[in-house]
Each structure stands twice: as C-alpha cells, then as structure tokens.
Design a protein around this motif. Structure first.
Motif, PDB file in Angstrom:
ATOM      1  N   LYS A 243     -30.080   2.158 -11.112  1.00 40.29           N
ATOM      2  CA  LYS A 243     -28.892   2.928 -11.506  1.00 40.29           C
ATOM      3  C   LYS A 243     -28.032   2.056 -12.408  1.00 40.29           C
ATOM      4  CE  LYS A 243     -28.769   6.193  -7.733  1.00 40.29           C
ATOM      5  NZ  LYS A 243     -29.943   5.738  -6.926  1.00 40.29           N
ATOM      6  N   TRP A 244     -27.851   2.507 -13.639  1.00 37.03           N
ATOM      7  CA  TRP A 244     -27.081   1.708 -14.595  1.00 37.03           C
ATOM      8  C   TRP A 244     -25.586   1.820 -14.311  1.00 37.03           C
ATOM      9  CZ3 TRP A 244     -28.967   1.318 -20.345  1.00 37.03           C
ATOM     10  CH2 TRP A 244     -30.276   0.808 -20.359  1.00 37.03           C
ATOM     11  N   ALA A 245     -24.902   0.686 -14.477  1.00 41.61           N
ATOM     12  CA  ALA A 245     -23.449   0.676 -14.311  1.00 41.61           C
ATOM     13  C   ALA A 245     -22.808   1.379 -15.500  1.00 41.61           C
ATOM     14  CB  ALA A 245     -22.956  -0.764 -14.230  1.00 41.61           C
ATOM     15  N   GLU A 246     -21.687   2.043 -15.235  1.00 44.05           N
ATOM     16  CA  GLU A 246     -20.914   2.641 -16.323  1.00 44.05           C
ATOM     17  C   GLU A 246     -20.355   1.533 -17.212  1.00 44.05           C
ATOM     18  OE1 GLU A 246     -20.297   5.839 -16.890  1.00 44.05           O
ATOM     19  OE2 GLU A 246     -21.076   6.762 -15.051  1.00 44.05           O
ATOM     20  N   GLN A 247     -20.093   1.845 -18.463  1.00 45.19           N
ATOM     21  CA  GLN A 247     -19.447   0.883 -19.352  1.00 45.19           C
ATOM     22  C   GLN A 247     -18.023   0.637 -18.889  1.00 45.19           C
ATOM     23  OE1 GLN A 247     -20.275  -1.169 -21.848  1.00 45.19           O
ATOM     24  NE2 GLN A 247     -22.255  -0.559 -21.023  1.00 45.19           N
ATOM     25  N   PRO A 248     -17.636  -0.624 -18.649  1.00 46.19           N
ATOM     26  CA  PRO A 248     -16.235  -0.881 -18.298  1.00 46.19           C
ATOM     27  C   PRO A 248     -15.350  -0.533 -19.488  1.00 46.19           C
ATOM     28  CG  PRO A 248     -17.436  -2.928 -18.648  1.00 46.19           C
ATOM     29  CD  PRO A 248     -18.435  -1.824 -18.751  1.00 46.19           C
ATOM     30  N   GLN A 249     -14.256   0.130 -19.198  1.00 47.86           N
ATOM     31  CA  GLN A 249     -13.348   0.480 -20.289  1.00 47.86           C
ATOM     32  C   GLN A 249     -12.482  -0.730 -20.638  1.00 47.86           C
ATOM     33  OE1 GLN A 249     -13.397   3.295 -22.184  1.00 47.86           O
ATOM     34  NE2 GLN A 249     -15.303   3.423 -21.023  1.00 47.86           N
ATOM     35  N   PRO A 250     -12.255  -0.971 -21.907  1.00 44.63           N
ATOM     36  CA  PRO A 250     -11.462  -2.147 -22.278  1.00 44.63           C
ATOM     37  C   PRO A 250     -10.015  -1.982 -21.828  1.00 44.63           C
ATOM     38  CG  PRO A 250     -11.925  -0.786 -24.203  1.00 44.63           C
ATOM     39  CD  PRO A 250     -12.687  -0.191 -23.064  1.00 44.63           C
ATOM     40  N   ALA A 251      -9.542  -2.975 -21.064  1.00 45.74           N
ATOM     41  CA  ALA A 251      -8.167  -2.934 -20.615  1.00 45.74           C
ATOM     42  C   ALA A 251      -7.277  -3.547 -21.679  1.00 45.74           C
ATOM     43  CB  ALA A 251      -8.028  -3.703 -19.318  1.00 45.74           C
ATOM     44  N   TYR A 252      -7.812  -4.547 -22.370  1.00 48.20           N
ATOM     45  CA  TYR A 252      -6.999  -5.225 -23.380  1.00 48.20           C
ATOM     46  C   TYR A 252      -7.905  -5.978 -24.344  1.00 48.20           C
ATOM     47  CZ  TYR A 252      -7.201  -7.862 -18.982  1.00 48.20           C
ATOM     48  OH  TYR A 252      -7.572  -8.394 -17.795  1.00 48.20           O
ATOM     49  N   VAL A 253      -7.306  -6.369 -25.459  1.00 47.73           N
ATOM     50  CA  VAL A 253      -8.049  -7.061 -26.513  1.00 47.73           C
ATOM     51  C   VAL A 253      -7.600  -8.516 -26.535  1.00 47.73           C
ATOM     52  CG1 VAL A 253      -8.524  -7.135 -28.987  1.00 47.73           C
ATOM     53  CG2 VAL A 253      -8.167  -4.936 -27.840  1.00 47.73           C
ATOM     54  N   ALA A 254      -8.575  -9.425 -26.508  1.00 49.24           N
ATOM     55  CA  ALA A 254      -8.270 -10.846 -26.503  1.00 49.24           C
ATOM     56  C   ALA A 254      -8.313 -11.415 -27.912  1.00 49.24           C
ATOM     57  CB  ALA A 254      -9.261 -11.589 -25.614  1.00 49.24           C
ATOM     58  N   SER A 255      -7.445 -12.384 -28.178  1.00 49.76           N
ATOM     59  CA  SER A 255      -7.494 -13.104 -29.453  1.00 49.76           C
ATOM     60  C   SER A 255      -7.076 -14.552 -29.197  1.00 49.76           C
ATOM     61  CB  SER A 255      -6.583 -12.447 -30.485  1.00 49.76           C
ATOM     62  OG  SER A 255      -5.253 -12.437 -30.016  1.00 49.76           O
ATOM     63  N   ALA A 256      -7.194 -15.402 -30.210  1.00 48.46           N
ATOM     64  CA  ALA A 256      -6.901 -16.821 -30.027  1.00 48.46           C
ATOM     65  C   ALA A 256      -6.468 -17.446 -31.343  1.00 48.46           C
ATOM     66  CB  ALA A 256      -8.133 -17.546 -29.491  1.00 48.46           C
ATOM     67  N   SER A 257      -5.761 -18.578 -31.232  1.00 43.13           N
ATOM     68  CA  SER A 257      -5.364 -19.312 -32.440  1.00 43.13           C
ATOM     69  C   SER A 257      -6.595 -19.853 -33.149  1.00 43.13           C
ATOM     70  CB  SER A 257      -4.435 -20.470 -32.070  1.00 43.13           C
ATOM     71  OG  SER A 257      -5.045 -21.277 -31.067  1.00 43.13           O
ATOM     72  N   HIS A 258      -7.650 -20.119 -32.372  1.00 37.87           N
ATOM     73  CA  HIS A 258      -8.900 -20.631 -32.926  1.00 37.87           C
ATOM     74  C   HIS A 258      -9.963 -20.508 -31.841  1.00 37.87           C
ATOM     75  CE1 HIS A 258     -11.865 -23.259 -34.787  1.00 37.87           C
ATOM     76  NE2 HIS A 258     -11.941 -23.931 -33.647  1.00 37.87           N
ATOM     77  N   CYS A 259     -11.192 -20.227 -32.238  1.00 38.06           N
ATOM     78  CA  CYS A 259     -12.291 -20.213 -31.263  1.00 38.06           C
ATOM     79  C   CYS A 259     -13.510 -20.842 -31.906  1.00 38.06           C
ATOM     80  CB  CYS A 259     -12.611 -18.769 -30.844  1.00 38.06           C
ATOM     81  SG  CYS A 259     -14.000 -18.640 -29.700  1.00 38.06           S
ATOM     82  N   HIS A 260     -14.143 -21.771 -31.199  1.00 34.65           N
ATOM     83  CA  HIS A 260     -15.368 -22.383 -31.720  1.00 34.65           C
ATOM     84  C   HIS A 260     -16.399 -21.281 -31.963  1.00 34.65           C
ATOM     85  CE1 HIS A 260     -19.336 -24.440 -31.109  1.00 34.65           C
ATOM     86  NE2 HIS A 260     -18.820 -25.087 -32.125  1.00 34.65           N
ATOM     87  N   PRO A 261     -17.079 -21.326 -33.129  1.00 39.11           N
ATOM     88  CA  PRO A 261     -18.015 -20.249 -33.465  1.00 39.11           C
ATOM     89  C   PRO A 261     -19.097 -20.011 -32.413  1.00 39.11           C
ATOM     90  CG  PRO A 261     -17.705 -21.704 -35.345  1.00 39.11           C
ATOM     91  CD  PRO A 261     -16.960 -22.326 -34.202  1.00 39.11           C
ATOM     92  N   GLY A 262     -19.459 -21.031 -31.664  1.00 43.26           N
ATOM     93  CA  GLY A 262     -20.486 -20.849 -30.640  1.00 43.26           C
ATOM     94  C   GLY A 262     -19.937 -20.283 -29.346  1.00 43.26           C
ATOM     95  N   ASP A 263     -18.621 -20.187 -29.235  1.00 45.24           N
ATOM     96  CA  ASP A 263     -17.994 -19.640 -28.026  1.00 45.24           C
ATOM     97  C   ASP A 263     -17.372 -18.284 -28.357  1.00 45.24           C
ATOM     98  OD1 ASP A 263     -18.701 -21.972 -26.640  1.00 45.24           O
ATOM     99  OD2 ASP A 263     -16.944 -23.013 -27.425  1.00 45.24           O
ATOM    100  N   THR A 264     -16.671 -17.715 -27.408  1.00 46.36           N
ATOM    101  CA  THR A 264     -16.160 -16.359 -27.665  1.00 46.36           C
ATOM    102  C   THR A 264     -14.878 -16.090 -26.897  1.00 46.36           C
ATOM    103  OG1 THR A 264     -16.599 -14.016 -27.284  1.00 46.36           O
ATOM    104  CG2 THR A 264     -17.793 -15.544 -25.895  1.00 46.36           C
TER     105      THR A 264
END
Ligand SMILES: [Zn+2]
Length: 833
Positions: free
Chosen positions: A681-702
């Motif tokens: 039984k597949w889980a439902e898609q979680p609905q986005p509660a909020y959008v994350a952002s950052a001053s900088h993020c290493h390209p290999g991370d998220t």
C-alpha cells in the motif's frame, strides 16, 4: 542493461571457426573482436608502441547516412544547431575571440568550440555546403590564431586560471580541427597541432592542467595527442601523453568526479591511456568506473544515469535526470571505447542512449532543447524542481535560447554517431558497428574500394540488408555486430541461409571473395520482449524489445512559454493520466504485452520522423492500473517510486506503450500492480507545509533535508540527506521556512550536523531565531530559562513567546574556520482551532 562487465574479453578469442559453405570458399565465424596481428593498411591505426587498434575510424565522408538518421541530421541542420549563430551570443562573429588572429575579443570559452565540433561534422556527413562554409569561417579563424610559441585560440584562456592556462576550450577546438583534417586532409591542422602540443610539452609542471574542468576532462586532450601521433609518429608526443595523464584526475583509481558531464567523458580516460601504458588495470578501470557509477546512479532504463547536475547519494529514482551534454558525451565515450577495446558491449551501450534517451532531449523539429532528460518525466514544465533535481530554475522546457553548455554541445550527438556506423578492421575488412541505413565506401582486402548500401529501419525493424558492390573480385572479412539481446541471429548470403551460430555480444564474420557486381547479405536480429527489474528502485520494471525500451504513451499538450516567434520555447503538459503500474509477470512478458504486428509489417526503410508518439513505427499494448497515491510531489516532480507490486483496486486497462525515444512525456520505469491484499500500500504524498531556503547550500546537499522528516541517529549520521553551508566558513548564515499563510509558532528544535574527525563542519558558535513582521526580521523572545543550544547528537529545543508569521529564519554564526550544517529543523505544529 545493468549487468556487471568485470569479466573482460581475451584478445582475439575465436568461438566458431571456418564453416565452409558448400561449393564456396567462405569462412564463417563468431568472434569477440578482430585479430590484432596486422594493422589496417588504409586508414590511420595506432602506431607502435601503442596497443593495436581493433577498429579504425573511417575518414569522415566515407559513410553517407540515410533513412531516419539522415532525417535527424537534416533537422539538426535546419534547426537550432544549424542556425545557432542567429540565436546564441557566444556564436556571434563580431569581435569574437575565436575569429581574431590575436585571440582577442569576447566569448573566449567553451561555447563556440562545443558547437563547432558538432556543427562542422554535421556539414561533412551531410555534405551540406552552407554548413561547411559556415564552419570553415570559424576553423580559418582558429587556424590563423597560432602564436609564435605554439598557443592558439583566445588569449584569455592562456591565463584564465590564476595566470595559468586553461586548455579545456582548446580541447574542443582541437576536436573540430581533427574532423576538418579527416574530411579535407588539410595539412595546416597537422602543423598547428604539432606546434601546439610542443608548447604543451614546454609548460612547467606546476602550471600544466591545474585543477579545473580541464583536469577532470584531460582525457580529451590525451586522445588528441594520440590522434596526432598516429599521423606523424613524433615520439615526443608519447612523452606529452604521459605528462597529460599524470596531470589528469585519477580516473584509473576511482570515479574521480560525480558531476554528470565530467563522469560521461572522464570515466573512459584510463582506457585511452591504456593504449600507451598497456597495463590492463587501465583498460579495466573504464569498465569498473562505468559499473560503479551505473550500479548506483544508473538504476533506470535509457542507458544513462541520474545526475541532474551532480549525481547525489540517495537521488537515484528514475525521475533523476541526465544533462544533454552527458548524453552526447556518453555516446562519444562509448564510440571511442568500441574502437579502443574492440568490445561490442560499448556499441550496445551507445545504441541504448541514441535510441532511448537522446531523441527526447530536443523537440521533434530540433528547434530547441532541454537541459535534463529522465526515464520518468511525465511533465516538462518550467518551474523550479530543486532540490528534487539539483538544479534550480527551468530545466525541462524546450528552449533554443537557454542551457548554455548543452545548447552548443548537443551538436555532436548525431554527426558523431553517423561517422561510427562502419569501422575498418586490422585484417583489411569492414565492420558494421552501429546499425542504421547508410552507404559506406571504403578500401578493403588488397586495396579495392567497395561500396555497401545498408537498408534498414533498425531499431524499429530487425532486418538489415546489405548490398555490397565491387568492380573487381576482392577477398575480405565482413564483420556484423550481434547485440547482447539477440540470441538467434540469422544471416543470408544472396538469399541462402548461412550455417553459423552467432553469439550475443560478438561479431559474425563472413570472409570470402566478394565477386564483381552486387552481393546481398541479409542479417536478421530477432527482437523479443523482455523485462528488466530494478531491484534497487523498489522492483520497478522496464519493458524492452531489442534495443528499444518502452514508455507509457502520454498525450502531449505543447504550450509556448517564451522564446522568439522564429525560435519559440515550449513546455509540454500531460493530457492523459500517467500514474499507471503494469500488471505483468516479469518472467513471462508475452502473457500480457502485445506487439502491434500489423504496424511492424508496414515499417519501411525510411519511417517518417520516427521519434514522435504519432509517427512511431512500432508500439505495444500492456495491462495497467492506475495507482491513486502516485502523483506530483512537493517539487513538482512525479513522486519517487514506492515498493512494487503496488496495491490498487483501480480497473485494469489496456495501455499503449511507445519507444522511450519517441516519448517526450514518459514513464519508462513502471511499478507493478496487484489487487491482492499482500501488495504494497503506497503512502499518500505528504503535502508541503512550508518551503525551505538558505543563504547558501553545498551543491551535494539539499535544503530539503531540513524538513524531510528523516530523523538522524547522530550528528554525523551519513545515511540521510543533509543540509550544509559548506564551504562557507566562519560566516553568518541562515536557513528559513516560508509558510503559505501566517501561522503561529511557539517552539523550534534543531539537530546540528557535525563531522568532527572527518570533515570541516561543526555545531555553530551561536544561533538565533528570527521571524518576519511587516518587512522586518525580529528575534523571538525566548521563554524563561530557554537557551539556544549547540549540542551534538540531539535536538536542541527552544521555546519562546508565540509569534504569528509567514516566515521563520534560523541565523547561525559559524565557528571560525569551520562550516556547519543541519540534519533536521522542526517547528511547533500549528495549533488546531
Ligand atoms: Zn550541458
């Protein structure tokens, strides 16, 4: 086709020998590669002491493409590539550094030569006068730019890397010159390259190929050094080759770089160097690099891998995409490796990309391109999909004005392919290495010229007919490649079946005296339905038939979103549902999948523009059910797969499957489905509660790691995705959550990433929480006794006076000389009213 290839081929292993056909002196055999005891007498092979060449490229122009391949090339000439000087600023002539005898001017870097190396070859293979004349202008510019010391091309590149030379753009220009020489024999190319490589030899080690793209990609330079050596025999070129190898990233030891394009061209480097070093570890390293990388990131159909800029740990779902540059570079690597190793496996791999992944990188008229192509990509919209794919911004829309590198580099895909359809062999023969309709004219045997007309709609049809014409009788071996998926190839000589068993992944060889006039050889490569199970991707399945993999047919709606009237840009949306799983038994695909035989009987030699859903010459039907939980996720991408078989009680439908190469909207890695209670039984898609952002993020991370719900076991937990500010050190940085509407928050906790002992990330020196009110950021008021903690291996929780805000920010002051990161950042749930 993800089987390991560690076991390699003993040189010249003959499997079946000398079966005489009644009344005729014909030698039939099935071999792994041609014998290497002689060098081809007519075309430039490896000169000693380099390892002998199992296959030798014919001069450009010897092969005239026909059929669908010619159509693709003609569309390319009429499309974006053929007219890029009108579209892209880097190819504007006025004051262009590539046209200036002193190398001064604008646009000195990779773009123009990326385009020119494919554009020139496009002109040669089509013998298109307009294209050749345009290419010549740029080539003459390059030829006129050589300085007394041997440097050529834009001067800016000579000191681009902190005063030291950047050879990368010139590697591309050298490729363009090589092709020009192969087509015209122009001796100026040899002179220019000789002087240029002498200059390379004179560059002090400390300044030579210093780290940058050039150090990852220097295998390209190495290949060109050997190209020149095979034409001049200058021994010092082998010293240069050694020097270049020593200044290249260590691909012979490991996958030296996870950037998609770097991998596509870099992984082959050890096999190129093997020609000189002759230590088998170098040849095997290219195989190993391929297996290692594909084993993790290539768990999807289409012959490619997910690296939607870089290949990232944990991002291996079939929705992870490949950059167009990577597609053409990978094909080019495989073409080269076939010639270097003689191993037909590389030809299979090249065809897999050419037929399944490359065509949809462009719209059918080739008047644009997109940056990223994936096996599961049911919508080509222009929104930001990061970090679901690594790159932010529009990456999926078909746009002739965008995607800088791919926009230029895509040019080489089809022309290079067309040049490698036939190869010369050391024993004076010819090999059909990649199948497509064409005509080839080449010297064989005693030097007699033969002409072979190849008629086929391959890969849509399984029959290849060769009409071989010679003016006088000549004896030579004809090599026919047998793909891995074909276990019962049949061959007819002038209509009579030949008694030979051709093993998959071998060459079937017909050696005889080919009489004056025309001889017909018909090769049949029966294609069977088969299923690949992607165990590492939740047991999803792909449907193959011969070299083609099949996608769900999804109705397309094209919407213009930009560009100019002459060169518009399009997004493509699905008009029909795409969230199907297949009901099938992987061991018995024939039980539920039907090939439209009537369609097959109509396939001509020249299917009209075959790589579209409307014109596909072949399609299948299968049984499918929708999976209601499978939809687009918070990143606007088709949600990642869950375990197969997926439980669904939706009705069974007959769904149409078309070749992946015809499907711009596509699902090609399918879940399987079942209505049995033990299905998943597949889980439902979680609905986005909020959008994350950052001053900088290493390209290999998220930044997605902040709120992905994956809870760490410790501050150094490497098993989950993470967010870091790497490589910012000692700075003040932030991460933030934006909410769809203002909400109340009364506490927050954060789990710091800290890799003490292994890396340069530490818990921060200090941090605080800010909320947005009006246009201002204000610090929260901590509850009594609360403090901003920076302890490892736990959530550091702070309570504060409740705030109502649309945006919350965590500001961290990093420790001096260290960076920092976060594994999870939580906030108090919204209070129910
Ligand atoms: Zn690119």
């Amino acid at each position: 086709m993800n089987t390991p290839t560690a076991e390699l081929i003993p040189l010249s292993l003959f499997l079946f020998l000398a079966l005489a056909v009644a009344g005729e002196d014909v030698k039939l055999s099935s071999v792994k590669m041609p014998p290497l005891d002689n060098a081809n007498a007519f075309y430039p092979s490896n000169k000693p002491p380099l390892a002998p060449s199992p296959f030798v490229k014919l001069p450009i122009g010897a092969i005239t493409p026909r059929g669908w391949l010619r159509q693709m090339l003609e569309l390319e000439a009429d499309g974006m590539t053929g007219h890029l000087t009108e579209i892209a600023g880097w190819c504007k002539k006025e004051k262009n550094a590539w046209l200036n005898p002193k190398g001064e001017g604008h646009s000195p870097w990779e773009e123009m030569p990326y385009w020119l190396k494919g554009f020139g070859d496009l002109g040669y293979v089509l013998r298109d006068e307009r294209v050749m004349a345009e290419a010549k202008i740029w080539l003459e510019g390059i030829l006129s730019s050589q300085q007394p010391d041997g440097w050529f091309g834009p001067l800016a590149n000579k000191t681009r890397l902190g005063g030291r030379p950047d050879l990368w753009p010139n590697m591309l220009a050298v490729n363009a010159l090589q092709s020009f020489h192969e087509f015209t024999g122009d001796k100026r190319v040899i002179d220019l390259l000789t002087k240029y490589f002498k200059w390379q030899l004179s560059v002090p080690d400390k300044d030579f190929i210093v780290p940058d793209w050039q150090r990852v990609r220097a295998g390209d330079n190495l290949e060109s050094v050997y190209w020149l050596y095979n034409r001049t025999g200058d021994a010092w070129l082998l010293d240069l080759a050694k020097k270049v190898h020593e200044h290249t990233d260590p691909w012979s030891e490991r996958v030296a770089n996870h950037h998609g394009v770097n991998f596509a061209q870099g992984f082959r480097q050890p096999a190129i160097y093997w020609m000189q070093a002759k230590d088998d570890k170098f040849r095997l390293a290219a195989y190993r690099n391929y297996d290692t990388f594909m084993g993790e990131f290539g768990q999807q159909p289409g012959g490619t891998y997910g690296a939607d800029e870089n290949a990232r740990k944990g991002y291996t779902d079939p929705r992870q995409a490949t950059e167009t540059c990577s597609l053409v570079e990978y094909m080019h690597s495989f073409e080269m490796l076939l010639r270097i190793t003689g191993d037909p496996l590389w030809a299979d791999r090249c065809e897999e990309i050419a037929f399944n992944s490359f065509p949809p990188s462009q719209p059918p008229d080739q008047k644009g391109l997109k940056y990223l192509t994936a096996a599961n990509q049911p919508r080509l919209d222009t929104r930001n999909h990061a970090p679901g794919i690594q790159n932010g911004g529009n990456m999926f829309g078909y746009d002739p004005h965008s995607y800088r590198c791919c926009q230029h580099n895509v040019a080489m895909g089809w022309p290079y392919y067309a040049e490698e359809l036939w190869l010369a062999t050391p024993d004076g023969g010819l090999a059909a290495s990649l199948y497509a309709a064409c005509e080839v004219e080449a010297k064989v045997g005693d030097g007699t010229t033969v002409k072979i007309r190849e008629d086929t709609a391959y890969p849509f049809s399984d029959t290849i007919t060769l009409g071989l014409i010679t003016r006088k009788p000549v004896r030579f071996p004809l090599y026919l490649r047998i793909p891995r998926w074909c276990s019962d190839a049949k061959v007819l000589l002038n209509g009579k079946p030949l008694d030979v068993r051709a093993e998959p992944l071998s060459f079937l060889v017909i050696e005889r005296e080919w009489g004056a006039g025309e001889t017909t050889v018909a090769l049949q490569l029966p294609m069977k339905l088969s299923v690949r199970v992607w165990e590492k991707n939740k047991n999803a399945v792909s449907i193959d038939r011969g070299p083609l993999t099949y996608s769900l047919k999804i109705e397309e709606e094209w919407k213009r979103y930009g560009g100019s009237d002459k060169w518009p840009a399009f997004a493509v949306f699905p008009k029909t549902p795409w969230n199907y799983g297949l009901e099938l038994d992987p061991a018995k695909p024939d039980a539920s999948i039907r090939v439209c035989e009537e369609q097959i009987s109509r396939i001509g030699v020249k299917p009209a523009l075959p790589f579209t859903p409307e014109a596909t010459p072949i399609s299948l039907t299968a049984k499918g059910r929708k999976i209601p939980q499978w939809g687009f996720d918070r990143h606007g991408l088709c949600a990642t797969l869950q375990e197969s078989p997926a439980y669904t009680t939706e009705p069974v439908e007959t769904v149409a499957l078309i070749p992946m190469g015809c499907a711009r909207l596509r699902i090609a890695a399918f879940p399987t489905v079942s209505d049995k209670p033990d299905a998943n039984k597949w889980a439902e898609q979680p609905q986005p509660a909020y959008v994350a952002s950052a001053s900088h993020c290493h390209p290999g991370d998220t930044v997605d790691a902040l709120c992905d719900g994956q809870l760490p076991k410790s501050s150094i937990d490497r098993s989950i995705q993470r967010f870091t500010w790497w490589d910012h050190k000692g700075t003040t940085e932030w991460v933030a959550y934006k909410f769809p509407k203002p909400r109340s928050i009364s506490w927050s906790d954060v789990y710091w990433f800290d890799d003490t002992g292994g890396g340069g990330c530490r818990v921060p020196a200090s941090w605080k929480l800010l909320y947005k009110e009006g246009g201002d950021w204000k610090e929260v008021k901590l509850a009594e006794g609360a403090a901003y903690g920076a302890e490892m291996d736990k959530f550091n929780k702070v309570a504060f006076d409740p705030v109502t805000t649309a945006e919350l920010r965590l500001e961290a002051k990093l420790q001096p000389n260290f960076s920092g990161g976060i594994l999870e950042w939580r906030i108090s749930p919204e209070e129910k009213k």
